[in-house]
Design an enzyme around this catalytic site. Structure first.
Site, PDB file in Angstrom:
ATOM      1  N   HIS A   1      -3.766   4.040  -1.243  1.00 14.43           N
ATOM      2  CA  HIS A   1      -3.843   2.781  -1.992  1.00 14.43           C
ATOM      3  C   HIS A   1      -3.770   1.616  -1.012  1.00 14.43           C
ATOM      4  CE1 HIS A   1      -3.084  -0.558  -4.549  1.00 14.43           C
ATOM      5  NE2 HIS A   1      -1.776  -0.554  -4.429  1.00 14.43           N
TER       6      HIS A   1
ATOM      7  N   GLY B   1       0.837  -1.185   0.000  1.00 12.11           N
ATOM      8  CA  GLY B   1       0.000   0.000   0.000  1.00 12.11           C
ATOM      9  C   GLY B   1       0.876   1.241   0.000  1.00 12.11           C
ATOM     10  N   ASN B   2       0.286   2.385  -0.269  1.00  8.66           N
ATOM     11  CA  ASN B   2       1.032   3.629  -0.262  1.00  8.66           C
ATOM     12  C   ASN B   2       0.078   4.808  -0.109  1.00  8.66           C
ATOM     13  OD1 ASN B   2       0.353   3.778  -3.321  1.00  8.66           O
ATOM     14  ND2 ASN B   2       1.706   1.996  -3.147  1.00  8.66           N
TER      15      ASN B   2
ATOM     16  N   GLU C   1       4.865   3.066  -6.561  1.00  5.44           N
ATOM     17  CA  GLU C   1       3.639   3.481  -7.241  1.00  5.44           C
ATOM     18  C   GLU C   1       3.556   4.996  -7.405  1.00  5.44           C
ATOM     19  OE1 GLU C   1       1.804   1.660  -8.818  1.00  5.44           O
ATOM     20  OE2 GLU C   1       1.700  -0.329  -7.912  1.00  5.44           O
TER      21      GLU C   1
ATOM     22  N   SER D   1       9.376   3.632  -0.196  1.00  6.55           N
ATOM     23  CA  SER D   1       9.216   2.256  -0.664  1.00  6.55           C
ATOM     24  C   SER D   1       9.720   1.251   0.363  1.00  6.55           C
ATOM     25  CB  SER D   1       9.988   2.077  -1.974  1.00  6.55           C
ATOM     26  OG  SER D   1       9.914   0.746  -2.440  1.00  6.55           O
ATOM     27  N   GLY D   2       8.896   0.221   0.616  1.00  8.25           N
ATOM     28  CA  GLY D   2       9.340  -0.934   1.387  1.00  8.25           C
ATOM     29  C   GLY D   2       9.656  -0.684   2.840  1.00  8.25           C
TER      30      GLY D   2
ATOM     31  N   SER E   1       7.681   5.614  -2.916  1.00 12.14           N
ATOM     32  CA  SER E   1       6.907   4.427  -3.298  1.00 12.14           C
ATOM     33  C   SER E   1       7.061   4.095  -4.782  1.00 12.14           C
ATOM     34  CB  SER E   1       5.428   4.662  -2.977  1.00 12.14           C
ATOM     35  OG  SER E   1       4.620   3.665  -3.568  1.00 12.14           O
TER      36      SER E   1
ATOM     37  N   HIS F   1      -4.915  -2.784  -0.074  1.00 14.61           N
ATOM     38  CA  HIS F   1      -5.065  -4.139  -0.610  1.00 14.61           C
ATOM     39  C   HIS F   1      -6.089  -4.919   0.218  1.00 14.61           C
ATOM     40  CE1 HIS F   1      -0.651  -3.992  -2.276  1.00 14.61           C
ATOM     41  NE2 HIS F   1      -1.474  -3.212  -2.951  1.00 14.61           N
TER      42      HIS F   1
END
Length: 222
Positions: free
Chosen positions: A96, A29-30, A77, A46-47, A75, A98
């Site tokens: 965002h 997600g982000n 994305e 990111s991560g 990210s 999931h």
């Protein structure tokens, strides 16, 4: 606290909330948001685990995605976020997720029709599915923008949910309402099928949200 630090702090809170509500797992997600009074965007790195992030870890980029502030990689994305902001000047924040039921719909390539009032009020109708493309790609970003259109949420095929709003609170709520509606849709279909709201009713309810309810939530006089 200046605008940048305030937005970064809100992003950290939303990240932890996504975990608490089961909308994501791990580091997936982000989140991003425009920084008021600037042309910059704050975005999650990111991560990285949301509970371990600090304000300094949140990355600031310009409208082309160039890093302006922060030592971590933004990210993967980020192209998706940039594409939405460039297409939708009304969008101030993007979340965002999931989440399970919404992702089930996305995996089945089945949109969520306008079946429940709170969803259509905030989102502006049913939730469509963006055509599949690999995560982090320009093609995915363009597919999402096309499917999102003027609404505030979209499903990403075989992926998850994107919620948009005029604040991080609203973007997060869009994701929550999509998950709730997806669960209701799946259950209703087991009972013989969900009944869809009319276009006229959807328009009336969304207009009420935009013109009255949103202002009440933001503490504005109406």
């Amino acid at each position: 606290m200046d605008h940048t630090e305030k937005i970064k702090a809100e992003i950290l809170a939303v990240g932890c909330s996504m975990l608490d509500k089961g909308l994501i797992a791990g580091t997936w997600g982000n989140i991003s948001a425009r920084i008021p009074g600037t042309q910059f965007i704050a975005v999650t790195p990111s991560g990285r685990g949301y509970r371990e992030l600090t304000i300094d870890d949140v990355v600031v980029v310009d409208e082309m995605g160039t890093v302006i502030e922060g030592g971590l990689k933004p990210s993967s994305e980020l192209p998706l976020h940039i594409e939405i902001y460039q297409a939708r000047f009304d969008v101030q924040a993007i979340v965002h997720t999931h989440s399970v039921f919404a992702s089930a719909c996305a995996v089945a390539h089945k949109g969520i029709p306008p079946i429940i009032e709170d969803l259509v009020q905030l989102v502006g109708g049913g939730v469509d599915v963006a055509a599949y493309a690999l995560p982090g790609t320009e093609r995915l970003a363009k597919n999402v923008v096309a499917a999102l259109s003027i609404k505030n949420a979209v499903l990403m095929a075989n992926h998850g949910v994107v919620g948009c709003g005029q604040s991080l609170t609203e973007a997060m709520m869009a994701c929550e309402l999509v998950e709730k509606a997806a669960q209701i849709l799946i259950y209703a279909n087991q009972l013989g099928g969900a009944q869809v709201l009319s276009d006229e009713d959807v328009e009336v309810m969304h207009k009420f949200y935009v013109e009255y309810y949103r202002q009440r939530q933001q503490g504005r006089k109406i």
